[in-house]
Design a protein around this motif. Structure first.
Motif, PDB file in Angstrom:
ATOM      1  N   ALA A  53       0.901  -1.340  -0.161  1.00 55.62           N
ATOM      2  CA  ALA A  53       0.035  -0.147  -0.041  1.00 55.62           C
ATOM      3  C   ALA A  53       0.742   1.242  -0.007  1.00 55.62           C
ATOM      4  N   LEU A  54       1.768   1.143   0.953  1.00 53.90           N
ATOM      5  CA  LEU A  54       2.894   2.583   0.741  1.00 53.90           C
ATOM      6  C   LEU A  54       3.435   2.537  -0.452  1.00 53.90           C
ATOM      7  N   ALA A  55       4.061   1.632  -1.073  1.00 52.81           N
ATOM      8  CA  ALA A  55       4.435   1.784  -2.443  1.00 52.81           C
ATOM      9  C   ALA A  55       3.477   2.370  -3.486  1.00 52.81           C
ATOM     10  N   LYS A  56       2.452   1.738  -3.507  1.00 57.19           N
ATOM     11  CA  LYS A  56       1.354   2.239  -4.315  1.00 57.19           C
ATOM     12  C   LYS A  56       1.012   3.513  -4.250  1.00 57.19           C
ATOM     13  N   GLU A  57       0.970   4.014  -2.998  1.00 51.96           N
ATOM     14  CA  GLU A  57       0.719   5.622  -2.459  1.00 51.96           C
ATOM     15  C   GLU A  57       1.664   6.641  -3.104  1.00 51.96           C
ATOM     16  N   CYS A  58       3.096   5.905  -2.759  1.00 47.24           N
ATOM     17  CA  CYS A  58       4.287   6.867  -3.402  1.00 47.24           C
ATOM     18  C   CYS A  58       4.070   6.798  -4.748  1.00 47.24           C
ATOM     19  N   GLY A  59       3.905   5.716  -5.828  1.00 42.66           N
ATOM     20  CA  GLY A  59       3.716   5.667  -7.085  1.00 42.66           C
ATOM     21  C   GLY A  59       2.772   6.640  -7.510  1.00 42.66           C
ATOM     22  N   GLN A  60       1.636   6.737  -6.990  1.00 46.60           N
ATOM     23  CA  GLN A  60       0.477   7.814  -7.321  1.00 46.60           C
ATOM     24  C   GLN A  60       0.834   9.166  -6.950  1.00 46.60           C
ATOM     25  N   LEU A  61       1.709   9.585  -5.698  1.00 44.97           N
ATOM     26  CA  LEU A  61       2.261  10.637  -5.769  1.00 44.97           C
ATOM     27  C   LEU A  61       3.353  11.285  -6.828  1.00 44.97           C
ATOM     28  N   ALA A  62       4.047  10.273  -7.218  1.00 50.83           N
ATOM     29  CA  ALA A  62       4.968  10.363  -8.305  1.00 50.83           C
ATOM     30  C   ALA A  62       4.221  10.873  -9.645  1.00 50.83           C
ATOM     31  N   LYS A  63       3.338   9.997  -9.889  1.00 55.38           N
ATOM     32  CA  LYS A  63       2.381  10.293 -11.172  1.00 55.38           C
ATOM     33  C   LYS A  63       1.639  11.442 -11.205  1.00 55.38           C
ATOM     34  N   HIS A  64       1.099  11.908 -10.013  1.00 58.56           N
ATOM     35  CA  HIS A  64       0.102  13.095 -10.103  1.00 58.56           C
ATOM     36  C   HIS A  64       0.378  14.196  -9.157  1.00 58.56           C
ATOM     37  N   ASN A  65       1.701  14.252  -8.619  1.00 58.66           N
ATOM     38  CA  ASN A  65       1.727  15.483  -7.759  1.00 58.66           C
ATOM     39  C   ASN A  65       1.924  16.958  -8.537  1.00 58.66           C
ATOM     40  N   ILE A  66       2.111  16.843  -9.660  1.00 60.32           N
ATOM     41  CA  ILE A  66       1.991  18.113 -10.388  1.00 60.32           C
ATOM     42  C   ILE A  66       1.470  17.531 -11.907  1.00 60.32           C
ATOM     43  N   ALA A  67       1.080  18.549 -12.754  1.00 55.88           N
ATOM     44  CA  ALA A  67       0.595  17.996 -14.216  1.00 55.88           C
ATOM     45  C   ALA A  67       1.951  17.702 -14.965  1.00 55.88           C
ATOM     46  N   TYR A  68       3.087  18.232 -14.689  1.00 55.83           N
ATOM     47  CA  TYR A  68       4.432  17.952 -15.442  1.00 55.83           C
ATOM     48  C   TYR A  68       4.962  16.946 -15.053  1.00 55.83           C
ATOM     49  N   HIS A  69       5.120  15.713 -16.047  1.00 61.51           N
ATOM     50  CA  HIS A  69       5.776  14.322 -15.726  1.00 61.51           C
ATOM     51  C   HIS A  69       7.154  14.677 -15.254  1.00 61.51           C
ATOM     52  N   LYS A  70       7.414  14.529 -14.102  1.00 63.16           N
ATOM     53  CA  LYS A  70       8.883  14.584 -13.493  1.00 63.16           C
ATOM     54  C   LYS A  70       9.594  13.254 -13.473  1.00 63.16           C
ATOM     55  N   TYR A  71       8.869  12.199 -13.222  1.00 56.98           N
ATOM     56  CA  TYR A  71       9.147  10.913 -12.799  1.00 56.98           C
ATOM     57  C   TYR A  71       8.678   9.893 -13.861  1.00 56.98           C
ATOM     58  N   HIS A  72       9.635   9.113 -14.301  1.00 53.45           N
ATOM     59  CA  HIS A  72       9.173   7.779 -14.848  1.00 53.45           C
ATOM     60  C   HIS A  72       9.384   6.495 -14.368  1.00 53.45           C
ATOM     61  N   ILE A  73       8.331   6.028 -13.752  1.00 56.36           N
ATOM     62  CA  ILE A  73       8.419   4.931 -12.825  1.00 56.36           C
ATOM     63  C   ILE A  73       8.738   3.514 -13.435  1.00 56.36           C
ATOM     64  N   VAL A  74       9.963   3.065 -13.281  1.00 58.71           N
ATOM     65  CA  VAL A  74      10.263   1.895 -14.260  1.00 58.71           C
ATOM     66  C   VAL A  74       9.830   0.889 -13.716  1.00 58.71           C
ATOM     67  N   GLY A  75       9.549   0.690 -12.259  1.00 58.90           N
ATOM     68  CA  GLY A  75       8.813  -0.414 -11.691  1.00 58.90           C
ATOM     69  C   GLY A  75       8.822  -0.714 -10.369  1.00 58.90           C
ATOM     70  N   TYR A  76       8.302  -1.567  -9.760  1.00 53.63           N
ATOM     71  CA  TYR A  76       8.220  -1.836  -8.287  1.00 53.63           C
ATOM     72  C   TYR A  76       8.887  -3.309  -8.163  1.00 53.63           C
ATOM     73  N   VAL A  77       9.998  -3.241  -7.117  1.00 53.24           N
ATOM     74  CA  VAL A  77      10.471  -4.557  -6.601  1.00 53.24           C
ATOM     75  C   VAL A  77       9.910  -5.222  -5.582  1.00 53.24           C
ATOM     76  N   PRO A  78       9.242  -6.294  -5.670  1.00 52.20           N
ATOM     77  CA  PRO A  78       8.711  -6.767  -4.379  1.00 52.20           C
ATOM     78  C   PRO A  78       9.472  -7.303  -3.502  1.00 52.20           C
ATOM     79  N   VAL A  79       9.009  -7.413  -2.164  1.00 50.02           N
ATOM     80  CA  VAL A  79       9.600  -7.866  -1.017  1.00 50.02           C
ATOM     81  C   VAL A  79       9.118  -9.076  -0.264  1.00 50.02           C
ATOM     82  N   SER A  80       9.526  -9.921   0.140  1.00 45.70           N
ATOM     83  CA  SER A  80       8.962 -11.052   1.003  1.00 45.70           C
ATOM     84  C   SER A  80       7.784 -10.503   2.197  1.00 45.70           C
ATOM     85  N   GLY A  81       6.761 -11.094   2.489  1.00 43.72           N
ATOM     86  CA  GLY A  81       6.239 -10.719   3.399  1.00 43.72           C
ATOM     87  C   GLY A  81       5.172  -9.480   3.173  1.00 43.72           C
TER      88      GLY A  81
END
Length: 465
Positions: free
Chosen positions: A152-180
């Motif tokens: 959930a925290l990673a998803k929220e961080c990703g949404q912030l990176a995408k939608h914080n401002i209208a001008y695309h500052k970040y390109h999210i390459v992907g998410y690396v999962p961790v156990s548990g």
């Protein structure tokens, strides 16, 4: 992001501001050169002659554009939207310049020159903004990032990176999962394991890794791989710092006390206290002097509406938990809390008088608190003070709520210019996250930014109830 006096400023805003400073200064010299093209003045003489007028024009226009929110990029701006926002900003700037030229006539360079300079500078800023915004859409200022974590925290961080401002500052390459950790991001965004994190980041040309794992116990955090990334020049940032940087918030739901203890900020030095108090006195006296006519008219209107008291005092909690009596223009009926218990303010609150509704939207009801600032009970900028009844309630329900009482409360603050009027515990949580950011990163630079944003709130009537 650039960091100025502990406050994070986006690269786009920084570039935009620097370019517009140059455009405004050059416009003055270009306009005066066109007007006096037949004179025999040398370049040095011409530069010296118009240096102070150029500085006055530049600072006035930058202030006007800031006050009308032209450096808060919340949506995409094309040519038409930029022009529509620029026109009232320059109209406000022209009005302020008229006052400046009246008070300091030696800065005046003539109506014809002023009109020419305004046309040149407006055209230059319009073109500069369109070019900068278009270049940002093509990804010239884009940063490539990877999130460690897929919950959930990673998803929220990703949404912030995408939608914080209208001008695309970040390109999210992907998410690396961790156990548990339960996966909350879409499967297509997941990166396949088995490859060292540093090699993966290098292969994807990643400049930063965001550690967004909620539960770090049990050895599920790849510490050695993250260290390898850092040793290879890849920036490693935790989620709390990412939120602080991108949203100007310190999140209380995933915050570790150690992050506050060992992190930077929380400047309570003598120099900071001296600068803060000097800023409070200068700004308060200036605004008090300018607003005397508005306060006199407000007092008369309040009295004529219901013949009740003009001011009212209310107990609030200040620095170190000490209480004091805050002063405000009365905006509600005398029997607003006849039931005996304090109540949250509501949208279109029926307890508000007709005059009160107007002065709340314009924030005029807060002006008597200047006296609290002069007495040293408040600062001009700081967390808004709450009533003891609500403070006790919020302390029990919200972690770290008392941290906001480590500095003096303010007439305006980070939460007031970034968030709507609070009317519930949930709103208090959101506002606290802005207040914590201010408490941690407060500086004279941040105070000035908040003061300019407050003017925007007053001019546009945002967030009032």
């Amino acid at each position: 992001m650039l960091r100025i006096s502990n406050h994070h400023v986006s690269k786009i805003i920084s570039i935009l501001f620097a370019v517009e400073v140059l455009v405004l200064i050059v416009s003055v010299y270009l306009g005066t050169s066109i007007r006096f093209r037949d004179t025999t003045d040398s370049f040095a003489a011409h530069f010296d002659r118009f240096f102070l007028p150029a500085c006055a024009f530049t600072m006035t226009m930058l202030f006007s554009m800031s006050a009308l929110g032209m450096y808060q990029l919340k949506y995409r701006e094309g040519f038409r939207n930029t022009l529509l926002r620029l026109m009232p900003a320059f109209a406000l700037g022209f009005g302020i310049l008229t006052l400046v030229f009246y008070l300091l006539p030696e800065l005046y360079f003539g109506r014809g020159i002023l009109g020419l300079v305004i046309v040149i500078s407006a055209t230059g800023i319009l073109l500069a903004r369109v070019l900068i915004f278009k270049s940002s859409e093509f990804g010239l200022l884009e940063s490539r990032i990877i999130f460690v974590g897929s919950g959930a925290l990673a998803k929220e961080c990703g949404q912030l990176a995408k939608h914080n401002i209208a001008y695309h500052k970040y390109h999210i390459v992907g998410y690396v999962p961790v156990s548990g950790e339960d996966t909350r991001v879409v499967a297509s965004a997941m990166l396949q394991g088995g490859e060292p994190l540093a090699a993966m980041a290098t292969r994807h040309n990643v400049g930063e890794i965001i550690v967004s794992v909620e539960n770090r116990r049990g050895g599920n955090l790849p510490i050695k791989e993250l260290l390898d990334c850092k040793l290879n020049g890849i920036k490693v940032t935790d989620a709390a710092t990412f939120f602080e940087r991108e949203a100007c918030q310190i999140r209380v739901d995933s915050l570790q006390p150690s992050w506050l203890v060992f992190g930077t900020g929380f400047d309570q030095s003598f120099l900071r206290a001296f600068c803060k108090r000097s800023f409070d006195l200068v700004v308060s006296l200036l605004i008090f002097t300018v607003s005397i006519p508005a306060m006199l008219i407000t007092s008369l209107c309040i009295y004529l509406e219901d013949k009740g008291p003009i001011l009212y005092k209310q107990e609030r909690v200040g620095k170190d938990g000490r209480t004091y009596m805050v002063l405000k223009f009365r905006s509600m009926r005398n029997d607003a809390e006849k039931a005996g218990n304090p109540q949250w303010a509501k949208s279109n609150d029926p307890r508000t008088t007709r005059v009160g509704n107007i002065i709340r939207k314009l924030r005029i009801d807060e002006l008597p608190q200047i006296l609290n600032v002069l007495k040293g009970e408040m600062s001009f900028v700081g967390p808004r003070p709450e009533r003891p009844f609500f403070v006790q309630q919020l302390n029990e329900q919200i972690p770290f709520y008392n941290v906001r009482h480590s500095i003096k409360p303010g007439i305006t603050g980070m939460a007031q210019v970034r968030y709507a009027y609070g009317a519930s515990v949930e709103d208090a949580v959101q506002k606290l996250q802005y207040d914590l950011y201010y408490v941690k990163n407060n500086s004279l630079f941040l105070d000035i930014l908040i003061l300019i944003d407050t003017l925007q709130v007053v001019l546009l009537g945002k967030g009032a109830r």
